[in-house]
Design a protein around this motif. Structure first.
Motif, mmCIF file in Angstrom:
data_model
loop_
_atom_site.group_PDB
_atom_site.id
_atom_site.type_symbol
_atom_site.label_atom_id
_atom_site.label_comp_id
_atom_site.label_asym_id
_atom_site.label_seq_id
_atom_site.Cartn_x
_atom_site.Cartn_y
_atom_site.Cartn_z
ATOM 1 N N LEU A 131 6.393 25.491 67.116
ATOM 2 C CA LEU A 131 7.160 26.054 68.530
ATOM 3 C C LEU A 131 7.468 27.532 67.636
ATOM 4 O O LEU A 131 7.903 27.933 66.486
ATOM 5 N N GLU A 132 7.518 28.504 68.893
ATOM 6 C CA GLU A 132 6.937 29.468 68.789
ATOM 7 C C GLU A 132 8.429 30.901 68.699
ATOM 8 O O GLU A 132 9.070 30.355 69.661
ATOM 9 N N LEU A 140 12.549 29.214 76.855
ATOM 10 C CA LEU A 140 13.369 28.950 76.212
ATOM 11 C C LEU A 140 14.540 29.209 77.066
ATOM 12 O O LEU A 140 15.754 28.288 77.430
ATOM 13 N N ARG A 141 15.084 30.723 76.614
ATOM 14 C CA ARG A 141 16.095 31.923 77.862
ATOM 15 C C ARG A 141 15.586 31.342 79.218
ATOM 16 O O ARG A 141 17.291 31.291 79.719
ATOM 17 N N GLU A 142 14.732 31.204 79.966
ATOM 18 C CA GLU A 142 14.720 31.296 81.357
ATOM 19 C C GLU A 142 15.189 30.154 82.000
ATOM 20 O O GLU A 142 15.989 29.388 82.784
ATOM 21 N N ASN A 143 14.928 28.795 81.019
ATOM 22 C CA ASN A 143 15.392 27.142 81.181
ATOM 23 C C ASN A 143 16.657 26.716 80.560
ATOM 24 O O ASN A 143 17.126 26.185 81.702
ATOM 25 N N HIS A 144 17.660 27.294 79.512
ATOM 26 C CA HIS A 144 17.834 26.693 78.780
ATOM 27 C C HIS A 144 19.752 27.891 78.388
ATOM 28 O O HIS A 144 19.037 28.276 77.018
ATOM 29 N N PRO A 145 19.590 29.119 79.689
ATOM 30 C CA PRO A 145 20.473 30.180 78.411
ATOM 31 C C PRO A 145 21.363 29.877 78.095
ATOM 32 O O PRO A 145 21.556 30.808 77.026
ATOM 33 N N ILE A 160 19.414 33.827 67.248
ATOM 34 C CA ILE A 160 18.986 33.301 65.444
ATOM 35 C C ILE A 160 21.117 33.619 65.084
ATOM 36 O O ILE A 160 21.177 32.750 64.148
ATOM 37 N N THR A 161 21.539 34.435 65.388
ATOM 38 C CA THR A 161 22.991 34.718 64.786
ATOM 39 C C THR A 161 23.654 33.374 65.708
ATOM 40 O O THR A 161 24.861 32.937 65.006
ATOM 41 N N SER A 162 23.038 32.832 66.660
ATOM 42 C CA SER A 162 24.421 32.023 67.413
ATOM 43 C C SER A 162 23.675 30.347 66.470
ATOM 44 O O SER A 162 23.154 29.792 66.567
ATOM 45 N N SER A 163 25.315 29.573 66.383
ATOM 46 C CA SER A 163 24.525 28.195 65.354
ATOM 47 C C SER A 163 24.147 27.316 67.396
ATOM 48 O O SER A 163 23.833 26.611 66.785
ATOM 49 N N THR A 164 25.373 27.890 68.449
ATOM 50 C CA THR A 164 24.259 26.688 69.300
ATOM 51 C C THR A 164 22.892 26.677 69.600
ATOM 52 O O THR A 164 22.070 26.246 69.579
ATOM 53 N N CYS A 165 22.422 28.111 69.263
ATOM 54 C CA CYS A 165 20.998 28.114 69.675
ATOM 55 C C CYS A 165 20.123 27.483 67.934
ATOM 56 O O CYS A 165 19.157 26.927 68.417
ATOM 57 N N VAL A 169 17.518 24.698 68.816
ATOM 58 C CA VAL A 169 16.091 24.544 67.497
ATOM 59 C C VAL A 169 15.636 23.605 67.018
ATOM 60 O O VAL A 169 14.358 22.938 66.617
ATOM 61 N N LYS A 170 16.643 22.922 66.007
ATOM 62 C CA LYS A 170 16.452 22.367 65.277
ATOM 63 C C LYS A 170 16.516 20.797 65.878
ATOM 64 O O LYS A 170 15.159 19.894 65.637
#
Length: 198
Positions: A131-132, A140-145, A160-165, A169-170
């Protein structure tokens, strides 16, 4: 003439690799020579990787790679399933990622990936997937901003500072590991993540 063949290994994968050696011996001649072969790999990890996110490969082509791994006793086969150009894993949590990509091919169906995992496992090959993130994550950003961040700055980097993000990823990692469950490895790309905030 009767021939006894004994293949021993520390686990089922060692026995499978012994079987690959036996096939190689048979290919070199019509008779099995009288030999004793004691062999083991030098490194703990040896493998190859195939980038299916930037160059589409059919399932037949990927299975052919698995066959090569078996024949040459390469234990690990990597699949790079995501990049800026496409996302080839059919996430159910993020269903908008399952779209027609730059190759005009949809993400691989889950059933086909599960069958590929079974095909590799039957040959003693572990498939590990990549997973890049945090770079090369444009899709990822285009389809699920709402999860991975609005497009701004270097578009390919997720925040990566966003807990939602991070939770997103998890979730993706968990989905991928559910399909590719035999391997002890998972690959986070982590390359060219310029401008990522720490």
């Amino acid at each position: 003439v009767a021939t006894n063949v004994i293949i021993e290994g520390k686990d089922i994968y060692g026995v499978m690799r012994g079987g690959a050696t036996l096939l190689q011996l048979i290919q070199e001649g019509r008779k099995i020579p009288k030999v004793i072969i004691a062999d083991k790999p030098d490194p703990n990890f040896w493998g190859i990787s195939l980038d299916v996110a930037r160059k589409f490969h059919t399932m037949d082509e990927i299975r052919a790679m698995i066959d090569v791994c078996f024949f040459y006793k390469i234990a690990h086969a990597g699949l790079r399933l995501s990049d800026d150009q496409s996302f080839m894993f059919p996430s159910t949590a993020f269903d908008r990622l399952d779209y027609t990509n730059v190759f005009n091919k949809p993400a691989y169906p889950k059933a086909e990936l599960e069958a590929l995992e079974a095909y590799a496992k039957a040959r003693g090959i572990y498939i590990y997937v990549e997973l890049e993130v945090p770079g090369h994550s444009l899709k990822l950003r285009e389809n699920h901003p709402e999860v991975f961040g609005e497009l701004s700055g270097y578009a390919g980097n997720i925040d990566i500072t966003s807990s939602t993000c991070r939770n997103g990823v998890k979730t993706l990692i968990d989905e991928m590991c559910d399909v590719f469950s035999s391997t002890p490895y998972f690959h986070l790309g982590c390359d060219e993540a310029s401008g990522v905030r720490h």
